[in-house]
Motif scaffolding. Structure first.
Motif, PDB file in Angstrom:
ATOM      1  N   PRO A 232       0.850  -1.191   0.000  1.00  0.00           N
ATOM      2  CA  PRO A 232       0.000   0.000   0.000  1.00  0.00           C
ATOM      3  C   PRO A 232       0.886   1.242   0.000  1.00  0.00           C
ATOM      4  N   TYR A 391      -5.618   3.232  12.016  1.00  0.00           N
ATOM      5  CA  TYR A 391      -6.899   2.505  11.953  1.00  0.00           C
ATOM      6  C   TYR A 391      -7.567   2.816  10.619  1.00  0.00           C
ATOM      7  N   SER A 392      -7.736   1.809   9.783  1.00  0.00           N
ATOM      8  CA  SER A 392      -8.215   2.078   8.428  1.00  0.00           C
ATOM      9  C   SER A 392      -9.011   0.899   7.877  1.00  0.00           C
ATOM     10  N   ARG A 393      -9.675   1.149   6.757  1.00  0.00           N
ATOM     11  CA  ARG A 393     -10.466   0.119   6.082  1.00  0.00           C
ATOM     12  C   ARG A 393      -9.663  -0.487   4.942  1.00  0.00           C
ATOM     13  N   LYS A 394      -9.992  -1.707   4.597  1.00  0.00           N
ATOM     14  CA  LYS A 394      -9.285  -2.386   3.515  1.00  0.00           C
ATOM     15  C   LYS A 394      -9.555  -1.701   2.183  1.00  0.00           C
ATOM     16  N   ASN A 396      -9.572  -2.509  -1.900  1.00  0.00           N
ATOM     17  CA  ASN A 396      -9.606  -3.661  -2.813  1.00  0.00           C
ATOM     18  C   ASN A 396      -8.635  -3.494  -3.969  1.00  0.00           C
ATOM     19  N   THR A 402     -13.117  -0.312   1.105  1.00  0.00           N
ATOM     20  CA  THR A 402     -14.239  -1.182   1.450  1.00  0.00           C
ATOM     21  C   THR A 402     -14.734  -0.859   2.861  1.00  0.00           C
ATOM     22  N   GLU A 404     -14.743  -3.114   5.267  1.00  0.00           N
ATOM     23  CA  GLU A 404     -14.033  -3.981   6.207  1.00  0.00           C
ATOM     24  C   GLU A 404     -12.830  -3.277   6.825  1.00  0.00           C
ATOM     25  N   ILE A 405     -12.690  -3.403   8.136  1.00  0.00           N
ATOM     26  CA  ILE A 405     -11.563  -2.803   8.838  1.00  0.00           C
ATOM     27  C   ILE A 405     -10.326  -3.685   8.656  1.00  0.00           C
ATOM     28  N   LYS A 406      -9.229  -3.065   8.277  1.00  0.00           N
ATOM     29  CA  LYS A 406      -7.991  -3.795   8.008  1.00  0.00           C
ATOM     30  C   LYS A 406      -7.328  -4.209   9.328  1.00  0.00           C
ATOM     31  N   ASP A 407      -7.001  -5.507   9.440  1.00  0.00           N
ATOM     32  CA  ASP A 407      -6.303  -6.036  10.623  1.00  0.00           C
ATOM     33  C   ASP A 407      -6.988  -5.617  11.922  1.00  0.00           C
ATOM     34  N   LYS A 408      -8.290  -5.734  11.943  1.00  0.00           N
ATOM     35  CA  LYS A 408      -9.074  -5.225  13.077  1.00  0.00           C
ATOM     36  C   LYS A 408      -8.603  -5.767  14.417  1.00  0.00           C
TER      37      LYS A 408
END
Length: 461
Positions: A232, A391-394, A396, A402, A404-408
């Motif tokens: 990323p 703290y972030s969202r995935k 795609n 998206t 979905e929360i990344k590595d929640k």
């Protein structure tokens, strides 16, 4: 053909340093705090010993510090580099492993003074780890030292705390010693809030030297381009460019570090406190928030992330901290974590289930407080600040953010914050009495440098 960093002079009686532009800028900086922040394998650690050698030549006899992130990095990275430069290349050092001290020859006589490790020395470099209490190299071993300069390697690693940086500064205060910080970037911790941001705001004592990995002529451009394609963009900027870039899909994008991250102050004991707990056997997170009854603003003033401890141990530490405040309310865990709440209650701490169990609703509550400038974070809460930023969202494959929360599961501090904020209505500030005035608890150039290594002398910067 790429030149080696260390090159011997034709006569064999000296050396020449071939520094790349980033290294040269660090060596030429005259600021008291020099932070060399670059991509991985940028040539930071290899410069540290030479920077220290120049400080010793400039400032003379006394103590100097070389601090690694942890014991493994000390043993595998820093120590070999120090021995290579001081014992083999400059031939002015002798290592005493029993005390982890590198003795420096007297440049006037070319002799070592010490016969034993605890004898007086012309100068010595004390090698330690920034992880206090880990093996015998912890920062606690520095507390009786007065030093003239320090090098901290990989200072941006999460294991290196603000406490360690402050301990080093105390050891240098008498001589107003200089500090070299070298690091790849790993998160948004104290190195950003206490060094980078002050520099950005014009602090005259700080210099930031930033460069990409490929500024090191030995770093393969193909590897740099591969990482650029695979990672990323925010992580690539951190790890290969030395740039703090917020992640795509950042959840708390309204957080402004210049506004919401503040200098710590003493929390009055009459201010109400709410504690958020994210339960975990290995990573148990606690966030402490207090509210100013006059302004209604909330301050995250303390944090902890600990594991490998019994519930009794966690509760004992929490109760000791809570004793400094008149009113503390506790919220913790997901709706399903009833047993953990029962366990804490059995130890005398009544942990409530957070009123808001839905993750997205909890995030909205935190976001609202940030956007309306009602939630602030002490700079010392570096883990929380870092996680709130990361703290972030995935994202795609198309680059779209998206839901979905990344590595929640990794964001324990962010979860504890959400639990605490979901219960702030229970503080009910209007019902809290203010202390009377009689309450005693209330209070208002060139890239070529030459060394002469004959008889252990070194000079000629």
């Amino acid at each position: 053909m790429v030149k080696e960093m260390i090159e011997h002079t034709p006569g064999g009686d000296g050396i020449i340093l071939n520094l790349h532009p980033g290294q040269l800028r660090a060596m030429n900086s005259e600021k008291r705090f020099v932070a060399m922040l670059s991509g991985t394998q940028g040539g930071k650690t290899s410069l540290g010993p030479f920077w220290l050698a120049r400080e010793i030549e400039t400032r003379g006899p006394g103590d100097y510090l070389a601090i690694s992130a942890d014991y493994d990095m000390f043993k595998l990275k820093m120590l070999p580099e120090m021995l290579k430069v001081f014992e083999q290349t400059l031939q002015i050092g002798r290592y005493h492993p029993s005390v982890k001290v590198l003795e420096i020859r007297d440049p006037n006589t070319g002799e070592f003074w010490a016969e034993k490790a605890d004898d007086e020395m012309y100068a010595r470099i004390i090698l330690r780890s920034a992880v206090a209490g880990k093996n015998e190299t912890g920062v606690k071993g520095l507390e009786s030292t007065t030093a003239k300069a320090a090098w901290m390697d990989e200072a941006g690693l999460p294991e290196v705390s603000l406490v360690a940086f402050e301990a080093v500064q105390r050891r240098l205060s008498l001589f107003q010693g200089r500090v070299l910080l070298t690091s790849t970037l790993y998160d948004f911790g104290w190195l950003r809030t206490h060094v980078y941001l002050p520099w950005l705001n014009g602090d005259p004592d700080i210099d930031i030297i930033r460069f990409d990995s490929i500024e090191n002529p030995k770093f393969p451009k193909e590897e740099y381009e591969r990482a650029k394609r695979k990672l990323p963009s925010w992580k690539f900027d951190l790890q290969y460019r030395g740039i703090w870039t917020r992640p795509a899909g950042q959840i708390y994008s309204d957080l402004d570090e210049s506004v919401h991250v503040v200098t710590p102050f003493d929390i009055p004991d009459h201010w109400p406190v709410i504690v958020g707990i994210d339960f975990g056997a290995v990573h148990q997170a606690l966030i402490w928030i207090s509210q100013d009854p006059q302004s209604g603003k909330y301050y995250v003033f303390d944090e902890s992330l600990e594991g490998e401890m019994s519930t009794k141990g966690h509760c004992r530490k929490a109760k000791d901290k809570a004793a400094n405040h008149r009113r503390v309310i506790w919220y913790g865990g997901a709706a399903s974590e009833k047993q953990q709440r029962f366990d804490w209650q059995a130890e005398g701490i009544n942990v409530h289930q957070p009123p808001i169990s839905d993750v997205e609703s909890g995030i909205d509550r935190v976001t609202e407080l940030i956007k309306t400038d009602r939630l602030f974070f002490f700079r010392t809460c570096e883990k929380t600040v870092s996680q709130v930023i990361e703290y972030s969202r995935k994202v795609n494959a198309l680059g779209e953010v998206t839901e979905e929360i990344k590595d929640k599961s990794a964001y324990h501090m962010a979860d504890a914050l959400r639990y605490a904020v979901s219960g702030i209505d229970s503080l009910n500030v209007k019902q809290i009495s203010h202390p009377s005035p009689n309450d005693k608890k209330f209070s208002s150039g060139s890239s070529r440098f030459s060394f002469n290594i004959q008889k252990g002398r070194f000079s000629g910067w």
